[in-house]
Design a protein around this motif. Structure first.
Motif, mmCIF file in Angstrom:
data_model
loop_
_atom_site.group_PDB
_atom_site.id
_atom_site.type_symbol
_atom_site.label_atom_id
_atom_site.label_comp_id
_atom_site.label_asym_id
_atom_site.label_seq_id
_atom_site.Cartn_x
_atom_site.Cartn_y
_atom_site.Cartn_z
ATOM 1 N N HIS A 68 1.140 -7.198 -8.960
ATOM 2 C CA HIS A 68 0.862 -8.042 -9.924
ATOM 3 C C HIS A 68 1.294 -7.824 -11.261
ATOM 4 O O HIS A 68 1.681 -8.851 -12.029
ATOM 5 C CB HIS A 68 -0.603 -8.181 -9.665
ATOM 6 N N THR A 69 1.130 -6.692 -11.405
ATOM 7 C CA THR A 69 1.369 -6.106 -13.104
ATOM 8 C C THR A 69 2.870 -6.502 -12.950
ATOM 9 O O THR A 69 3.120 -7.277 -14.777
ATOM 10 C CB THR A 69 1.648 -4.556 -12.692
ATOM 11 N N PHE A 70 3.806 -6.342 -11.799
ATOM 12 C CA PHE A 70 5.560 -6.814 -11.864
ATOM 13 C C PHE A 70 5.758 -8.729 -12.324
ATOM 14 O O PHE A 70 6.253 -9.024 -13.470
ATOM 15 C CB PHE A 70 6.678 -6.584 -11.176
ATOM 16 N N LYS A 95 -7.979 -15.083 -9.064
ATOM 17 C CA LYS A 95 -8.028 -14.017 -8.857
ATOM 18 C C LYS A 95 -8.944 -13.524 -7.718
ATOM 19 O O LYS A 95 -9.152 -12.421 -7.180
ATOM 20 C CB LYS A 95 -9.404 -13.853 -10.433
ATOM 21 N N ARG A 96 -9.930 -14.134 -7.128
ATOM 22 C CA ARG A 96 -10.096 -14.159 -5.969
ATOM 23 C C ARG A 96 -10.248 -14.654 -5.009
ATOM 24 O O ARG A 96 -9.962 -16.157 -5.281
ATOM 25 C CB ARG A 96 -12.232 -14.098 -6.963
ATOM 26 N N SER A 205 -5.827 -5.944 -18.146
ATOM 27 C CA SER A 205 -6.855 -6.312 -17.989
ATOM 28 C C SER A 205 -7.401 -7.207 -16.532
ATOM 29 O O SER A 205 -7.710 -7.766 -15.503
ATOM 30 C CB SER A 205 -8.124 -6.648 -19.289
ATOM 31 N N LEU A 206 -6.104 -8.162 -16.869
ATOM 32 C CA LEU A 206 -6.059 -9.549 -15.673
ATOM 33 C C LEU A 206 -6.059 -8.494 -14.285
ATOM 34 O O LEU A 206 -6.823 -9.268 -13.518
ATOM 35 C CB LEU A 206 -4.495 -10.650 -15.757
ATOM 36 N N VAL A 207 -4.507 -8.207 -14.550
ATOM 37 C CA VAL A 207 -4.624 -7.473 -12.907
ATOM 38 C C VAL A 207 -6.535 -6.771 -12.440
ATOM 39 O O VAL A 207 -6.630 -7.074 -11.299
ATOM 40 C CB VAL A 207 -3.863 -6.002 -12.967
ATOM 41 N N CYS A 210 -8.661 -8.735 -10.417
ATOM 42 C CA CYS A 210 -8.177 -9.430 -9.554
ATOM 43 C C CYS A 210 -8.507 -8.316 -8.126
ATOM 44 O O CYS A 210 -8.649 -7.093 -7.770
ATOM 45 C CB CYS A 210 -6.918 -9.277 -9.105
ATOM 46 N N GLU A 211 -8.667 -9.378 -7.460
ATOM 47 C CA GLU A 211 -9.143 -9.134 -6.015
ATOM 48 C C GLU A 211 -7.958 -8.095 -5.005
ATOM 49 O O GLU A 211 -7.431 -8.904 -4.234
ATOM 50 C CB GLU A 211 -9.858 -10.027 -4.967
ATOM 51 N N ILE A 212 -7.559 -7.788 -5.648
ATOM 52 C CA ILE A 212 -6.723 -6.496 -4.879
ATOM 53 C C ILE A 212 -6.775 -5.295 -4.505
ATOM 54 O O ILE A 212 -7.910 -5.028 -4.856
ATOM 55 C CB ILE A 212 -5.056 -6.703 -5.770
#
Ligand code: FAD
Length: 467
Positions: A68-70, A95-96, A205-207, A210-212
């Motif tokens: 996700h970050t990448f 996100k979910r 913060s977005l990462v 997330c439901e990951i």
């Protein structure tokens, strides 16, 4: 029609419509992108603006902070460059699981046609099979992943020596820059309300929202995005290309490009990398031949394999001589033997192998030469070859920034004999090529590499990281 373009349904182009939609799945870039260029051309013909849609969902298998970050790190620059071209741009971070999953379909209801990336593996391959029948408008997939389009080949090729002459024959025809995108009608409509604003400051913060799987940390070595892809290419050309042919199999020397994560996520194209390498080599009187062999011949052999072989993620894809030798040695004694978990956490007796696996855990990639050794040892130490194959794919899915790629499936199976030939008979491997520690010790600087990975683990700082 252009050899790169595959219409994936019979639905008509919609009239009237508000825009042409380019859904960028695997070629997340504004430069050197045939799919974007094709979408722009269609938009100009239809006198419509172009809208680029990019998404990231929490639902793909092993979705985690690293991947996700990448991807998110690439979004601000991508948005800027698309908008500079005059295209509309919207990004949706699902996100979910309960969040809207119909964004593409909603956008498609006002589109004249939908253009996307042609790609033979992972989620894009699934989408391109399932979406066309449901989308209700013309849906065209464009190959901007390969220098020589996948459609150039009518069937599965058997090895580098069979595809190489075919590539060489037409290479000059395809090794040409993509014409710059020019849009006749600028995007003037508002952005959809579900657009996720991504900035350089809000990625983590977005990462976190997330439901990951938050257990896989971002890479210590690679930042995502076009700017880093360009810097990595520049660093390769100026400091490594001249050493590539002689030192590409010496991991501690860092002579390879480290571009595979950027290539995988389409933040840079192999076409522009190849042109840049050729240009730099010519200007500085160097040879780029070995590099182009990996970048084009080996990589496009993997695309050919995954395009034509439906079982690309299974041992069933292996040729008959491998099937015979695997059956013959299925019950050979394994000593030592490790579980998938011991392997994942780098808990074997072999310090070199453990360092390779720790490189995967920390950087999200293993040097290409040791990656072969890494794979061969998983075969030797797993209870069965089926389990070894599963373990390799699992580790790639979870940790490798360049994983889920045609190269992943083809290269993992290469360890089992794909695109290779029979070698001398031995336990467990039968006639599949073997690689041992003594060879690594003789040919490479094993202590230097282990020291480098120890330092990376201890300090969390990679001196090879591009800033
Ligand atoms: C078990 C195993 C698993 C692998 N998994 C992956 C993977 O998940 N993703 C991936 O991209 N590569 C994979 N490879 C192939 C290769 O190891 C990597 O492409 C390479 O190490 C990437 O580093 P680089 O960008 O510095 O490569 P460079 O040597 O600089 O090469 C430039 C580019 O050429 C391509 N390339 C290089 N070597 C190969 C090869 N042998 N086959 C096909 N293409 C190649 C890649 O796109 C690479 O980025 C795997 C190899 C093995 C043995």
């Amino acid at each position: 029609m252009d050899l790169r373009v595959r219409p994936l349904n019979d639905a008509p182009v919609r009239h009237p419509a508000k825009y042409v939609l380019y859904w960028t799945q695997m070629n997340r870039r504004a430069d050197s992108n045939h799919a974007l260029a094709y979408a722009a051309e269609q938009a100009n013909c239809l006198r419509l603006p172009l809208l680029v849609y990019e998404g990231l969902t929490c639902t793909y298998p092993e979705a985690n902070d690293r991947m996700h970050t990448f991807v998110l790190e690439g979004v601000p620059e991508q948005q800027k460059r698309m908008e500079e071209l005059g295209a509309g741009y919207c990004f949706y971070l699902r996100k979910r699981r309960r969040d809207d999953n119909r964004v593409l379909y909603k956008l498609a209801t006002e589109a004249a046609l939908v253009v996307t990336d042609d790609y033979p593996t992972f989620i894009a391959a699934q989408h391109n099979t399932q979406v066309p029948a449901r989308i209700g408008v013309a849906f065209h997939a464009v190959d901007s992943s390969c220098v020589v389009p996948m459609n150039h080949f009518a069937k599965r090729e058997w090895a580098a020596y069979t595809i190489r002459p075919k590539i060489q024959k037409v290479l000059r025809q395809f090794l040409r820059p993509v014409a710059p995108v020019e849009l006749a009608n600028r995007w003037r409509l508002p952005r959809p309300e579900w657009h996720t604003a991504v900035t350089n400051g809000n990625v983590s913060s977005l990462v976190a929202e997330c439901e990951i799987d938050h257990g896989v940390r971002p890479s210590l070595s690679f930042s995502g995005g076009r700017l880093f892809a360009e810097k990595t290419l520049h660093a390769f050309l100026t400091a490594r290309l001249r050493r590539y042919a002689g030192e590409k199999n010496s991991p501690a020397n860092h002579a390879t490009s480290d571009l595979s994560p950027y290539i995988h996520f389409g933040q840079i194209s192999t076409l522009e990398v190849a042109l840049a390498a050729e240009g730099y080599a010519e200007e500085h009187k160097l040879a780029a031949t070995e590099f182009l062999e990996e970048l084009i011949v080996r990589r496009e052999l993997a695309f050919n394999f995954t395009r034509f072989c439906k079982e690309y993620d299974s041992l069933e894809a292996l040729p008959e001589w491998v099937q015979v030798t695997m059956r013959k040695h299925a019950n050979d004694r394994r000593e030592p033997m490790y579980s998938a978990e011991q392997l994942e956490w780098a808990r074997t007796h072999d310090p070199l192998w453990n360092a390779c696996q720790r490189e995967m855990l920390l950087r999200g990639k293993i040097h290409g030469y040791y990656r072969m050794y890494w794979g061969k040892k998983i075969m030797e130490w797993s209870p069965s070859l089926e389990q070894a194959h599963q373990t390799m794919l699992h580790i790639h899915d979870r940790y490798a920034l360049d994983g889920r790629d045609p190269n992943t499936y083809a290269s993992v199976l290469w360890c089992f004999g794909l695109h290779d030939r029979p070698w001398g008979e031995r336990p467990i491997f039968g006639t599949i090529r073997y690689m041992g520690y003594d060879g690594m010790k003789r040919k490479t600087d094993v202590p230097g590499y282990i020291k480098e990975i120890d330092h990376l683990e201890r300090t969390g700082v990679d001196p090879f990281r591009i800033h």
